[in-house]
Write a protein that holds these residues in place. Structure first.
Motif, PDB file in Angstrom:
ATOM      1  N   TRP A  31      40.363 -18.946  39.975  1.00  0.00           N
ATOM      2  CA  TRP A  31      39.211 -18.522  39.173  1.00  0.00           C
ATOM      3  C   TRP A  31      38.873 -19.547  38.101  1.00  0.00           C
ATOM      4  N   ARG A  68      40.747 -18.335  27.745  1.00  0.00           N
ATOM      5  CA  ARG A  68      40.018 -18.725  28.955  1.00  0.00           C
ATOM      6  C   ARG A  68      39.113 -19.936  28.728  1.00  0.00           C
ATOM      7  N   TRP A  89      42.512 -14.651  31.265  1.00  0.00           N
ATOM      8  CA  TRP A  89      41.200 -14.568  31.901  1.00  0.00           C
ATOM      9  C   TRP A  89      40.420 -13.343  31.426  1.00  0.00           C
ATOM     10  N   ASN A  90      41.074 -12.192  31.410  1.00  0.00           N
ATOM     11  CA  ASN A  90      40.367 -10.936  31.192  1.00  0.00           C
ATOM     12  C   ASN A  90      40.220 -10.532  29.727  1.00  0.00           C
ATOM     13  N   ASP A  93      49.041 -15.412  38.673  1.00  0.00           N
ATOM     14  CA  ASP A  93      48.826 -16.800  38.283  1.00  0.00           C
ATOM     15  C   ASP A  93      48.161 -17.598  39.406  1.00  0.00           C
ATOM     16  N   THR A 101      44.337 -16.447  39.622  1.00  0.00           N
ATOM     17  CA  THR A 101      43.598 -16.814  38.419  1.00  0.00           C
ATOM     18  C   THR A 101      43.433 -18.328  38.304  1.00  0.00           C
ATOM     19  N   ASN A 126      33.906 -12.084  38.979  1.00  0.00           N
ATOM     20  CA  ASN A 126      35.172 -11.503  38.530  1.00  0.00           C
ATOM     21  C   ASN A 126      35.245 -11.335  37.009  1.00  0.00           C
ATOM     22  N   SER A 132      48.336 -15.528  33.024  1.00  0.00           N
ATOM     23  CA  SER A 132      46.981 -15.999  33.338  1.00  0.00           C
ATOM     24  C   SER A 132      45.965 -14.866  33.394  1.00  0.00           C
ATOM     25  N   GLY A 133      46.395 -13.695  33.900  1.00  0.00           N
ATOM     26  CA  GLY A 133      45.471 -12.577  34.010  1.00  0.00           C
ATOM     27  C   GLY A 133      44.962 -12.113  32.664  1.00  0.00           C
TER      28      GLY A 133
END
Length: 247
Positions: A148, A112, A78-79, A142, A145, A246, A74-75
């Protein structure tokens, strides 16, 4: 506990799992290193146990949904993998999209924007008065995120006037904070009081996850009098604010 309390009160509930859980304990389950085939099979096992556990709490299977995101990925989604044109390639599943059946969105790209779109779809269809998520500061990637994704979806829906600004959003602590940049939100303690039956079912529910230490949980079972009758959550008071903190 919150899920069972809602079921007991006749409140409609929908539970959404973000990942398939296809990595954690996979080697222990197969007693050998896991390749993509084993990881996908293990994810299927984990998801089936999740359905069974929620059925034990009184929630029917048609109220349980899965996104099929990669365990531990998940990180990066997202990023780094924001656009659908550049999805995250998961080395464990050897794919850049959700490979499982019966998902909210079949073949969901590991990006994302795609995940947020799926979350917005779930929220607009169900229109919940309360949303419970993991805590945004959780050290498990996980967990935090998932929060998020949900908060970003809610903030975008609020901008488009497609969600009630008074929607209650709860954050739940599991492992605790991980020393990362803390979320800027304000919180208020939100305690749920559990019936004896709910406390009992909550404990029994954990035993059903045999693929992830359910046998250890069963070995550490508590007596009825030892079971906690309170469950603490944290209401995010200003979820409507801090968009992009974030990113």
């Amino acid at each position: 506990g919150l899920i069972r309390a809602a079921v007991e009160a006749g409140v409609p509930v929908r539970v959404v799992f973000f990942t398939g859980g296809d990595v954690g304990e996979c080697e222990r389950y197969f007693n050998k290193p896991c390749g993509p085939n084993e990881a996908r099979e293990f994810g299927t096992v984990r998801m089936e146990e999740s359905r069974e556990a929620l059925e034990h709490m009184g929630l029917s299977r048609d109220h349980v949904q899965f996104l099929g995101l990669p365990d531990g990925g998940s990180g990066a989604i997202w990023n780094e993998n924001i656009k659908v044109s550049n999805p995250f390639l998961d080395i464990y599943l050897a794919t850049n999209h959700a490979p499982y059946e019966h998902l909210v969105r079949p073949n969901l790209p590991y990006a994302r924007d795609a995940v947020i779109a799926a979350v917005k779809q779930i929220i607009t269809e169900f229109r919940p008065a309360m949303i419970a998520t993991p805590h945004p500061d959780e050290r498990h990637v996980d967990h935090r995120t998932a929060n998020w994704f949900v908060l970003k979806a809610c903030q975008e829906l609020l901008h488009d006037k497609e969600i009630n600004p008074q929607t209650v959003i709860l954050a739940d602590q599991s492992y605790g904070a991980g020393g990362f940049k803390p979320a800027p939100y304000k919180y208020e303690k939100y305690t749920v009081f559990l019936s004896g039956e709910t406390a009992t079912l909550k404990q029994e529910m954990s035993w059903i996850y045999q693929s992830q230490d359910g046998n250890l949980a069963e070995g550490a079972k508590k007596t009825y009098d030892e079971l906690s009758r309170e469950e603490v959550h944290y209401r995010i008071m200003d979820w409507q604010d801090h968009l992009g903190w974030n990113e």
